[in-house]
Design a protein around this motif. Structure first.
Motif, short mmCIF file in Angstrom:
data_model
loop_
_atom_site.label_atom_id
_atom_site.label_comp_id
_atom_site.label_asym_id
_atom_site.label_seq_id
_atom_site.Cartn_x
_atom_site.Cartn_y
_atom_site.Cartn_z
N THR A 1 0.64 -1.07 0.05
CA THR A 1 0.15 -0.02 -0.14
C THR A 1 0.87 1.23 -0.09
O THR A 1 0.59 2.33 -0.77
N LEU A 2 1.95 1.07 0.95
CA LEU A 2 2.80 2.43 0.90
C LEU A 2 3.64 2.71 -0.44
O LEU A 2 3.61 3.88 -0.89
N GLU A 3 4.03 1.64 -1.03
CA GLU A 3 4.44 1.77 -2.77
C GLU A 3 3.45 2.48 -3.40
O GLU A 3 3.85 3.33 -4.24
N GLN A 4 2.10 1.95 -3.25
CA GLN A 4 1.21 2.69 -4.07
C GLN A 4 1.01 4.07 -3.81
O GLN A 4 1.00 4.82 -4.51
N VAL A 5 1.08 4.48 -2.32
CA VAL A 5 0.70 5.85 -2.06
C VAL A 5 2.02 6.65 -2.67
O VAL A 5 1.79 7.89 -3.07
#
Length: 510
Positions: free
Chosen positions: A120-124
């Motif tokens: 999720t952090l990579e996507q954000v």
């Protein structure tokens, strides 16, 4: 006769033998009874001992039984406690095994969630980078450039707000501070009434006639040479009628020469031997005058306990002048002003008065010792046992920074005394030069249209361009000009800087 004696002895012996035999029989009977009594007592003791033995054995057996019973009970209780603890440890071990299994399950679950969060952090982060690129393209600047722009705008707003608040606070507190300062200083000055003394640094001796000039010069100038060599003073005899001028860097020597010359002229007998005697007597008289002047100054200001050598140096200031002002009179005035100001603000009056009286004592030795008179005077004060705070007042009375409140008071009193109208005088050329330097310093700042030095150089009024400088900027300009004047110019007392910003609104009616 002998038979009779023999029979008598024999009879006595028989009687004695009978008595002995009777006693022996009686003794044997008595001993027998004692033996029987002893045997009976022994038997009694033996019987009692046997009974005691049986009693002790019974008690011992009972005690042993009790101890055995108690020990068995304690062992039973300890076994029960051990069994209880064993069961408890077994239960805890089971609980720990269950918790370990639960924690392992949680770890596996958290690992899985951590992987999801990282994704999720990579996507954000990718979305954030995309948004930043889009914003940079829309704004036409990078993030760093935008951050710098915001910081600059914030700094400008904060600086403007700070300047405005500083201006308001200064205007508010300056009114109160000026009122209090004006009240204290005015009260102290009004309580002090001293005459202004302005004299020149040369001495003039009047002669009864011009013929006396020739007698002063003597044959081939021997008289005037003798007088100059003994006093160390230059004697100027010119065409001015009935006047002789004495010139010397040392005012004490000049006063000795003046007194000796007046006595020689009054006596009329002018010759080298007479000159030497007159000069010696004049020196003694001047020393006494110096001592009396120093002692009288301490009496006038109400101080005692000052070293006699310091009093002598103080008396020498009677013949010293600064800008035409008598240094001893100035020192007395500063002492009295310092005491009054100290009393008004709650400082140490004694320390302030000592510092004020001795603040210029170093001028008595400036022609003999190299260095500023403040440092020379401070060394003298320290040498002759003046307290440390008064020493600091002497040392710092010309400094901008002060270690104690008494030091600041002495410096203020010195400025007040020197700034009195007529207290000091200077040449017209120096006066004009000082005013011009003051005006040029103010004109050197940007936005200044004109500058005028008024009140004999104690105030400078600066006219600024209203389009270039606003009200807050005018307050900053006044501080900057005052700081520049303090750093670059030398002046007595203080100089007031007034910045004037005039706003004009013009309309035309048709």
């Amino acid at each position: 006769m002998e038979i009779t004696i023999f029979l008598t002895v024999l009879a006595v012996a028989g009687i004695a033998g009978t008595g002995v035999a009777s006693w022996l029989v009686y003794r044997s009977r008595v001993d027998g009874k004692r033996v029987e009594n002893a045997k009976e007592e022994a038997n009694t003791v033996i019987v009692q001992a046997e009974e005691e033995k049986r009693r002790i054995l019974l008690e011992t057996q009972e005690e042993v039984l009790k101890l055995r019973s108690t020990g068995e009970n304690e062992i039973k209780e300890q076994r029960q406690e051990l069994n209880r603890l064993e069961r408890r440890y077994l239960q805890r071990e089971e609980q720990l095994e269950k918790k370990g299994e639960a924690l392992e399950k949680q770890r596996i679950s958290l690992t899985a969630k951590e992987s999801e969060v990282e994704q999720t952090l990579e996507q954000v982060s990718e979305l954030k980078d995309q948004q930043i690129r889009a914003l940079e393209e829309a704004a036409g600047m990078t993030v760093d450039e935008a951050r710098d722009l915001i910081v600059r705008e914030g700094e400008e707003k904060a600086r403007h707000e700070l300047a405005r608040r500083t201006y308001d606070l200064e205007r508010e507190y300056k009114v109160t501070a000026e009122e209090n300062a004006r009240r204290i200083i005015t009260l102290a000055i009004n309580r002090l009434a001293t005459d202004v003394v302005s004299e020149t640094t040369t001495s003039i001796v009047s002669l009864p006639n011009d013929e006396m000039k020739g007698r002063l010069i003597g044959r081939e100038g021997r008289n005037i040479r003798a007088l100059e060599s003994m006093t160390g003073v230059d004697i100027v005899i010119d065409d001015t009628p009935e006047i002789v001028t004495l010139s010397c860097f040392d005012p004490v020597r000049r006063e000795v020469a003046r007194l000796a010359l007046e006595r020689l002229v009054s006596d009329g007998r002018i010759q080298p031997a007479r000159i030497e005697d007159t000069v010696n007597r004049a020196q003694v008289d001047i020393e006494q005058t110096i001592w009396k002047a120093g002692e009288q100054s301490t009496f006038d200001v109400g101080l005692s306990g000052i070293d006699p050598e310091l009093i002598r140096y103080l008396g020498q200031l009677k013949y010293r002048y600064s800008y035409g002002e008598n240094v001893l009179k100035h020192s007395i005035e500063v002492c009295l002003l310092s005491g009054m100001l100290a009393a008004e603000v709650g400082a140490n009056i004694q320390v302030a008065k000592i510092g004020g009286l001795l603040h210029d004592v170093g001028k008595a030795l400036t022609h003999e010792v190299a260095g500023p008179h403040a440092e020379i005077g401070a060394e003298l004060a320290q040498k002759y046992g003046i307290n440390h705070n008064s020493y600091l007042s002497i040392l710092e009375h010309h400094d901008d920074e002060h270690s104690t409140i008494e030091s600041f008071i002495v410096a203020s009193a010195d400025a007040i005394s020197a700034a009195r109208p007529g207290a000091r005088k200077e040449s017209l050329e120096q006066y004009v030069k000082r005013l011009r330097e003051l005006e040029d310093t103010a004109i050197g700042f940007g936005g200044v249209e004109r500058a005028f030095a008024i009140q004999a150089g104690r105030e400078v009024r600066v006219m600024v361009k209203p389009t270039d400088i606003d009200d807050i900027g005018s307050a900053e300009l006044a501080r900057d000009i005052a700081r520049k004047v303090e750093e670059d110019l030398v002046f007595p007392g203080q100089i007031k800087v007034t910045v004037i910003r005039e706003t004009r609104n013009v309309e035309i009616a048709r």
